[in-house]
Design an enzyme around this catalytic site. Structure first.
Site, PDB file in Angstrom:
ATOM      1  N   LYS A 143      -0.633   5.096   8.866  1.00  0.00           N
ATOM      2  CA  LYS A 143      -0.004   5.131   7.535  1.00  0.00           C
ATOM      3  C   LYS A 143      -1.049   5.206   6.422  1.00  0.00           C
ATOM      4  O   LYS A 143      -0.971   6.051   5.529  1.00  0.00           O
ATOM      5  CB  LYS A 143       0.874   3.895   7.341  1.00  0.00           C
ATOM      6  CG  LYS A 143       1.465   3.741   5.934  1.00  0.00           C
ATOM      7  CD  LYS A 143       2.339   2.512   5.823  1.00  0.00           C
ATOM      8  CE  LYS A 143       1.555   1.215   5.752  1.00  0.00           C
ATOM      9  NZ  LYS A 143       0.972   0.978   4.398  1.00  0.00           N
ATOM     10  N   LYS A 203      -6.960   1.372  -3.598  1.00  0.00           N
ATOM     11  CA  LYS A 203      -6.603   0.846  -2.271  1.00  0.00           C
ATOM     12  C   LYS A 203      -6.693   1.951  -1.209  1.00  0.00           C
ATOM     13  O   LYS A 203      -7.160   1.709  -0.091  1.00  0.00           O
ATOM     14  CB  LYS A 203      -5.190   0.259  -2.302  1.00  0.00           C
ATOM     15  CG  LYS A 203      -4.708  -0.273  -0.936  1.00  0.00           C
ATOM     16  CD  LYS A 203      -5.582  -1.406  -0.412  1.00  0.00           C
ATOM     17  CE  LYS A 203      -5.267  -1.780   1.040  1.00  0.00           C
ATOM     18  NZ  LYS A 203      -3.967  -2.416   1.210  1.00  0.00           N
ATOM     19  N   THR A 226       0.857  -1.181   0.000  1.00  0.00           N
ATOM     20  CA  THR A 226       0.000   0.000   0.000  1.00  0.00           C
ATOM     21  C   THR A 226       0.894   1.232   0.000  1.00  0.00           C
ATOM     22  O   THR A 226       1.618   1.484   0.954  1.00  0.00           O
ATOM     23  CB  THR A 226      -0.914   0.002   1.235  1.00  0.00           C
ATOM     24  OG1 THR A 226      -1.722  -1.176   1.220  1.00  0.00           O
ATOM     25  CG2 THR A 226      -1.817   1.229   1.243  1.00  0.00           C
TER      26      THR A 226
END
Length: 293
Positions: A240, A172, A96
């Site tokens: 994150k 994503k 990611t």
């Protein structure tokens, strides 16, 4: 059609993903900084190369299941994986990463004569082990077609999200935006129940079975009520990932106020020293904010 695959990053998700590739008949050369991880892949049908360069030589595909774009760049450029790959090989970036970082990496990879396929995954360790990951691909159609047989060995939900590298990363980021907002909202709701003095186990049963429910509430809600829940995904992961979602919003020129609010709650919990706790413990930030702990 089977492929020769170099697989870098044999962690809790990477190892079962690589094992599923080997089970599907692909020749998998796994590399990790931990020798025991490479031994485990060898026991599962892969091979244990002597070096990263050896893993990449002759590979049709290099799969990177690493932490972030910076680690991918380290593997490709500083550690020499890119130069060891044959010309025309595909690099599948399954971490990611911020879409803008993926695009910068794509330019370097294309300049070397190789092709980047942007293909982050969702589904966690359970999905990695079962081969049921969701894989979101941003790449030209010919590149998608070239790597699709390998990707289908790791995930049963494979989507071509668009012809441009970075579009998989955007999808994503949006997925993680929704997961993080749903999770923070669940923590807020259950903390309100605690503050109001209701039986939160009963509250959870009610809302999990009503129109208010979400997958995140059903999955994380029970762990929010545990004193020391097992860690399936850490608070810092959402620090994150929501940061990546906010970065994607900035690139698109779009404000994301709900994502920003959720990000602050995860940051607060991480800043309290609990970044490695289960992400369900974002509820603890609400408890502290409202004098519940």
């Amino acid at each position: 059609m089977t492929k020769t695959i170099a697989f870098v990053g044999l962690g809790s998700m990477g190892l079962p993903m690589a094992a599923n590739l080997a089970k599907a008949g692909h020749a998998v050369h796994g590399f990790d900084t931990r020798p025991e991880a490479m031994d485990a892949l060898a026991a599962a049908g892969g091979t244990r190369p002597e070096s990263l360069a050896a893993a990449c030589r002759g590979a049709d595909i290099l799969i990177l299941m690493v932490v972030n774009a910076a680690q991918a760049r380290t593997v490709l450029i500083e550690a020499g994986a890119l130069t060891a790959l044959p010309a025309g090989a595909h690099v599948c970036l399954m971490a990611t990463c911020p879409p803008d970082d993926v695009k910068v990496l794509d330019a370097d990879i294309r300049a070397s004569g190789r092709r980047l396929v942007d293909c982050p995954v969702s589904g966690g360790v359970v999905g990695a082990e079962a081969g049921t990951l969701t894989i979101m691909v941003g790449a030209p159609k010919e590149d998608f077609d070239a790597v699709a047989p390998a990707l289908r060995a790791m995930g049963d939900k494979l989507y071509h999200c668009g012809p441009q590298v970075g579009q998989g990363a955007v999808v994503k980021a949006i997925n993680q935006l929704l997961c993080g907002v749903h999770l923070a909202a669940a923590g807020e709701a259950l903390a309100l129940g605690e503050k109001a003095g209701v039986d939160v186990a009963t509250l959870l049963e009610i809302v999990a079975g009503s129109a208010a429910s979400s997958w995140m509430l059903k999955d994380r809600g029970p762990r929010m009520l545990m004193e020391t829940p097992p860690v399936t995904s850490a608070v810092d992961i959402f620090v994150k990932d929501l940061g990546i979602a906010l970065s994607a919003g900035r690139s698109a020129g779009m404000g994301l106020p709900l994502a920003a609010a959720a990000h602050q709650m995860f940051l607060a919990e991480s800043g309290s020293g609990n970044g490695l706790s289960d992400d369900s413990q974002v509820i603890a930030a609400y408890r502290r904010l409202n004098g519940l702990s």
